[in-house]
Design a protein around this motif. Sequence first.
Motif, short mmCIF file in Angstrom:
data_model
loop_
_atom_site.label_atom_id
_atom_site.label_comp_id
_atom_site.label_asym_id
_atom_site.label_seq_id
_atom_site.Cartn_x
_atom_site.Cartn_y
_atom_site.Cartn_z
N GLN A 77 -14.24 29.53 -10.45
CA GLN A 77 -15.69 29.51 -10.27
C GLN A 77 -16.24 28.09 -10.36
OE1 GLN A 77 -17.29 32.09 -13.27
NE2 GLN A 77 -16.67 33.98 -12.22
N TRP A 78 -15.73 27.33 -11.30
CA TRP A 78 -16.25 25.99 -11.54
C TRP A 78 -15.80 24.98 -10.48
CZ3 TRP A 78 -14.61 26.22 -17.38
CH2 TRP A 78 -15.48 27.09 -18.06
N LYS A 79 -14.66 25.24 -9.84
CA LYS A 79 -14.14 24.26 -8.88
C LYS A 79 -14.58 24.51 -7.44
CE LYS A 79 -9.63 26.40 -7.72
NZ LYS A 79 -9.67 26.30 -6.25
N GLU A 80 -15.02 25.72 -7.14
CA GLU A 80 -15.37 26.05 -5.76
C GLU A 80 -16.67 25.38 -5.34
OE1 GLU A 80 -13.48 27.48 -3.58
OE2 GLU A 80 -11.93 27.73 -5.09
N LYS A 81 -16.69 24.90 -4.10
CA LYS A 81 -17.89 24.29 -3.53
C LYS A 81 -18.64 25.34 -2.72
CE LYS A 81 -15.33 21.30 -1.42
NZ LYS A 81 -14.89 20.20 -0.55
N PRO A 82 -19.96 25.50 -2.93
CA PRO A 82 -20.74 26.47 -2.16
C PRO A 82 -20.62 26.25 -0.66
CG PRO A 82 -22.02 25.65 -4.01
CD PRO A 82 -20.79 24.80 -3.92
N SER A 83 -20.54 24.97 -0.26
CA SER A 83 -20.33 24.61 1.14
C SER A 83 -19.66 23.25 1.17
CB SER A 83 -21.66 24.57 1.91
OG SER A 83 -22.46 23.49 1.46
N LEU A 98 -21.63 20.11 -3.86
CA LEU A 98 -20.68 19.76 -4.90
C LEU A 98 -20.37 20.98 -5.77
CD1 LEU A 98 -22.14 16.33 -6.11
CD2 LEU A 98 -20.44 16.75 -4.32
N SER A 99 -19.17 21.01 -6.31
CA SER A 99 -18.79 22.07 -7.24
C SER A 99 -19.50 21.85 -8.57
CB SER A 99 -17.28 22.06 -7.46
OG SER A 99 -16.91 20.90 -8.20
N LEU A 100 -19.44 22.85 -9.45
CA LEU A 100 -20.06 22.72 -10.77
C LEU A 100 -19.39 21.61 -11.59
CD1 LEU A 100 -20.88 26.32 -12.03
CD2 LEU A 100 -22.46 24.44 -11.62
N LEU A 101 -18.08 21.44 -11.44
CA LEU A 101 -17.40 20.37 -12.16
C LEU A 101 -17.89 19.01 -11.67
CD1 LEU A 101 -13.70 21.63 -12.39
CD2 LEU A 101 -15.35 21.37 -14.26
N GLU A 102 -18.08 18.87 -10.36
CA GLU A 102 -18.60 17.61 -9.82
C GLU A 102 -20.03 17.36 -10.28
OE1 GLU A 102 -16.68 16.78 -5.55
OE2 GLU A 102 -17.44 18.81 -5.74
N GLN A 161 -10.76 18.55 -7.90
CA GLN A 161 -11.46 19.03 -9.10
C GLN A 161 -10.72 18.68 -10.37
OE1 GLN A 161 -14.46 19.79 -8.63
NE2 GLN A 161 -14.21 19.87 -6.41
N PHE A 162 -9.40 18.60 -10.32
CA PHE A 162 -8.66 18.17 -11.51
C PHE A 162 -8.95 16.69 -11.82
CE2 PHE A 162 -5.63 21.87 -11.48
CZ PHE A 162 -5.82 22.21 -12.81
N VAL A 163 -9.16 15.88 -10.79
CA VAL A 163 -9.54 14.48 -11.02
C VAL A 163 -10.93 14.43 -11.65
CG1 VAL A 163 -10.03 12.26 -9.94
CG2 VAL A 163 -8.10 13.63 -9.14
#
Length: 264
Positions: free
Chosen positions: A71-77, A81-85, A250-252
Amino acid sequence: MRKIYPSDISRDQFAKIEGLLLSARKKTKPRKVDLYDVFCAILYVLKSGCQWDMIPSDFPPKSTVYTYFKQWKEKPSESELSLLEQTLKKNQVGAARIKHGRNEHSSFLIVDAQSVRNTDTAKYKGYDAGKKVSGIKRHIAVDTQGLPHALAVTTADVTDRKGALEAFVRHKKFLGKVVNVLADGGYTGRPFAEGVNEILGASVQIAKRNELHTFAVVPQRWVVERSFAWIEKCHRLWKNCERGLNTSLQFVNLAFLALLLRRD
């Protein structure tokens, strides 16, 4: 009560980002796990480099931990940006700069790229002929403190110039104050300079290495090398074993996020 691991952050540090991470939840069903433990489990994977199935049993179940990470790594589009970003850019980088008496947004960036070898589980790869690496390439733009302002991950065959421009496009709304971009000889050329000017309205300065091929520290270039060294303390980033490029990215982001939270 679970064991405390070296990869953990404190609950006070986690409280600074908990609000943003909670926004990923769409269901109204009461949560049965401690979100702090879930986040620390993901940090354990990042720091130790272990497989998801090898997460210690005193953490929440592997399936629960991975579901939250997804959930946190996925980008809406592709452009969002993802939630982590968002957590890294909106919450931590600007706050760290302000804490050190600087403006929230940097006017000067240093760019570089790092080619990373793939494992057999990675899905996407390219060949970097210059560094003789088959895998992916991490593109990063940092300020003079080494804090990340733009990140992108591509296959290794993508040029440093193209990857840097991709990173600038993705994070353009956070780079409105940038005036100058410092790069090494790999970014030489009018197309890159024109691309940076078009995207950011900034100029490019090339710092060339010693022409005698003897060791010399290039002024300010060492800062971005230090940033790469910071994230390489996480064993998960020593090689690329992720099936998707976004997961690698996202791991970075997560590595930099954990670094800044621990510093605060």
